[in-house]
Design an enzyme around this catalytic site. Structure first.
Site, PDB file in Angstrom:
ATOM      1  CB  ILE A  45      -1.114   0.139   1.008  1.00 11.30           C
ATOM      2  CG1 ILE A  45      -2.353   0.858   0.924  1.00 11.30           C
ATOM      3  CG2 ILE A  45      -0.752  -0.105   1.938  1.00 11.30           C
ATOM      4  CD1 ILE A  45      -3.382   0.438   1.330  1.00 11.30           C
ATOM      5  CG  ASN A  98      12.160  -5.361   6.908  1.00 12.86           C
ATOM      6  OD1 ASN A  98      13.322  -5.210   7.227  1.00 12.86           O
ATOM      7  ND2 ASN A  98      11.497  -4.736   7.067  1.00 12.86           N
ATOM      8  N   GLY A 158      12.214  -2.866  11.300  1.00 17.17           N
ATOM      9  CA  GLY A 158      11.577  -2.884  10.963  1.00 17.17           C
ATOM     10  C   GLY A 158      10.013  -3.427  11.010  1.00 17.17           C
ATOM     11  CG  HIS A 215       5.020  -9.769   5.475  1.00 21.16           C
ATOM     12  ND1 HIS A 215       4.790  -9.401   7.107  1.00 21.16           N
ATOM     13  CD2 HIS A 215       5.982  -8.234   5.561  1.00 21.16           C
ATOM     14  CE1 HIS A 215       5.825  -8.149   7.166  1.00 21.16           C
ATOM     15  NE2 HIS A 215       6.439  -7.270   6.790  1.00 21.16           N
TER      16      HIS A 215
HETATM   17  P1  AMP Z   1       7.139  -4.365   7.396  1.00 26.35           P
HETATM   18  O1  AMP Z   1       7.244  -3.292   7.972  1.00 26.35           O
HETATM   19  O2  AMP Z   1       7.911  -4.946   6.885  1.00 26.35           O
HETATM   20  O3  AMP Z   1       6.049  -5.168   8.726  1.00 26.35           O
HETATM   21  O4  AMP Z   1       5.932  -4.348   6.385  1.00 26.35           O
HETATM   22  C1  AMP Z   1       4.687  -3.832   5.880  1.00 26.35           C
HETATM   23  C2  AMP Z   1       4.525  -3.498   5.035  1.00 26.35           C
HETATM   24  O5  AMP Z   1       3.157  -4.306   4.773  1.00 26.35           O
HETATM   25  C3  AMP Z   1       4.194  -2.316   4.232  1.00 26.35           C
HETATM   26  O6  AMP Z   1       5.548  -2.110   3.936  1.00 26.35           O
HETATM   27  C4  AMP Z   1       3.249  -1.018   5.117  1.00 26.35           C
HETATM   28  O7  AMP Z   1       3.114  -0.478   3.580  1.00 26.35           O
HETATM   29  C5  AMP Z   1       2.244  -2.854   4.265  1.00 26.35           C
HETATM   30  N1  AMP Z   1       0.826  -2.819   4.640  1.00 26.35           N
HETATM   31  C6  AMP Z   1       0.135  -1.774   5.674  1.00 26.35           C
HETATM   32  N2  AMP Z   1      -1.117  -2.480   5.436  1.00 26.35           N
HETATM   33  C7  AMP Z   1      -0.843  -2.963   3.910  1.00 26.35           C
HETATM   34  C8  AMP Z   1      -2.065  -2.882   3.295  1.00 26.35           C
HETATM   35  N3  AMP Z   1      -3.692  -2.818   3.457  1.00 26.35           N
HETATM   36  N4  AMP Z   1      -2.617  -3.589   1.941  1.00 26.35           N
HETATM   37  C9  AMP Z   1      -0.925  -3.488   1.874  1.00 26.35           C
HETATM   38  N5  AMP Z   1       0.211  -2.662   2.362  1.00 26.35           N
HETATM   39  C10 AMP Z   1       0.191  -2.601   3.454  1.00 26.35           C
END
Ligand code: AMP
Length: 112
Positions: A31, A85, A91, A98
């Site tokens: 997102i 991460n 982070g 993921h």
């Molecule tokens: P991390 O910070 O490594 O845990 O990555 C989590 C990721 O999820 C971040 O890059 C966010 O931008 C992404 N994210 C959070 N909410 C959503 C959402 N609803 N749809 C798509 N990506 C998301």
């Protein structure tokens, strides 16, 4: 897990921009993209992070890497970065395993 954002995305309770889906994993565009191409690949089964990968669940990680290679080939990505991460200091903000897949711009190493 009922209170997990990514479990809700897998269930379709929260909308996402789907890139790929099969029985074991789901891929969708981030997102807040950090590169021209930035999608996330996640297991459908809830695993908190790489630190929870073990002999009972590691097959899905191998599968995810096969899926990443397949998507990359299909999208013509010949150079890309895969990042996971683990923990807040590194982070991690969503505590469902993921893998970020980033491509389409020059990247530095080491990361900040
Ligand atoms: P991390 O910070 O490594 O845990 O990555 C989590 C990721 O999820 C971040 O890059 C966010 O931008 C992404 N994210 C959070 N909410 C959503 C959402 N609803 N749809 C798509 N990506 C998301």
């Amino acid at each position: 897990m009922s209170d997990c954002l990514f479990c809700k995305i897998i269930a379709g309770d929260i909308p996402s921009s789907k890139v790929y889906e099969d029985d074991l994993c789901f891929a969708f565009n981030d997102i807040a993209p950090q590169a021209p191409t930035h999608f996330l690949v996640i297991p459908k089964a809830h695993i908190g992070s790489v630190s929870e990968v073990n002999g009972d669940n590691s097959a899905v990680v191998a599968h995810i890497f096969e899926v990443i290679a397949k998507i990359a080939k299909e999208q013509g990505m010949d150079s890309y970065r895969v990042v996971s991460n683990i923990g807040e200091q590194a982070g991690q903000s969503v505590f469902h395993l993921h893998f970020h897949v980033l491509s389409g711009r020059d990247m530095t190493w080491p990361p900040g």
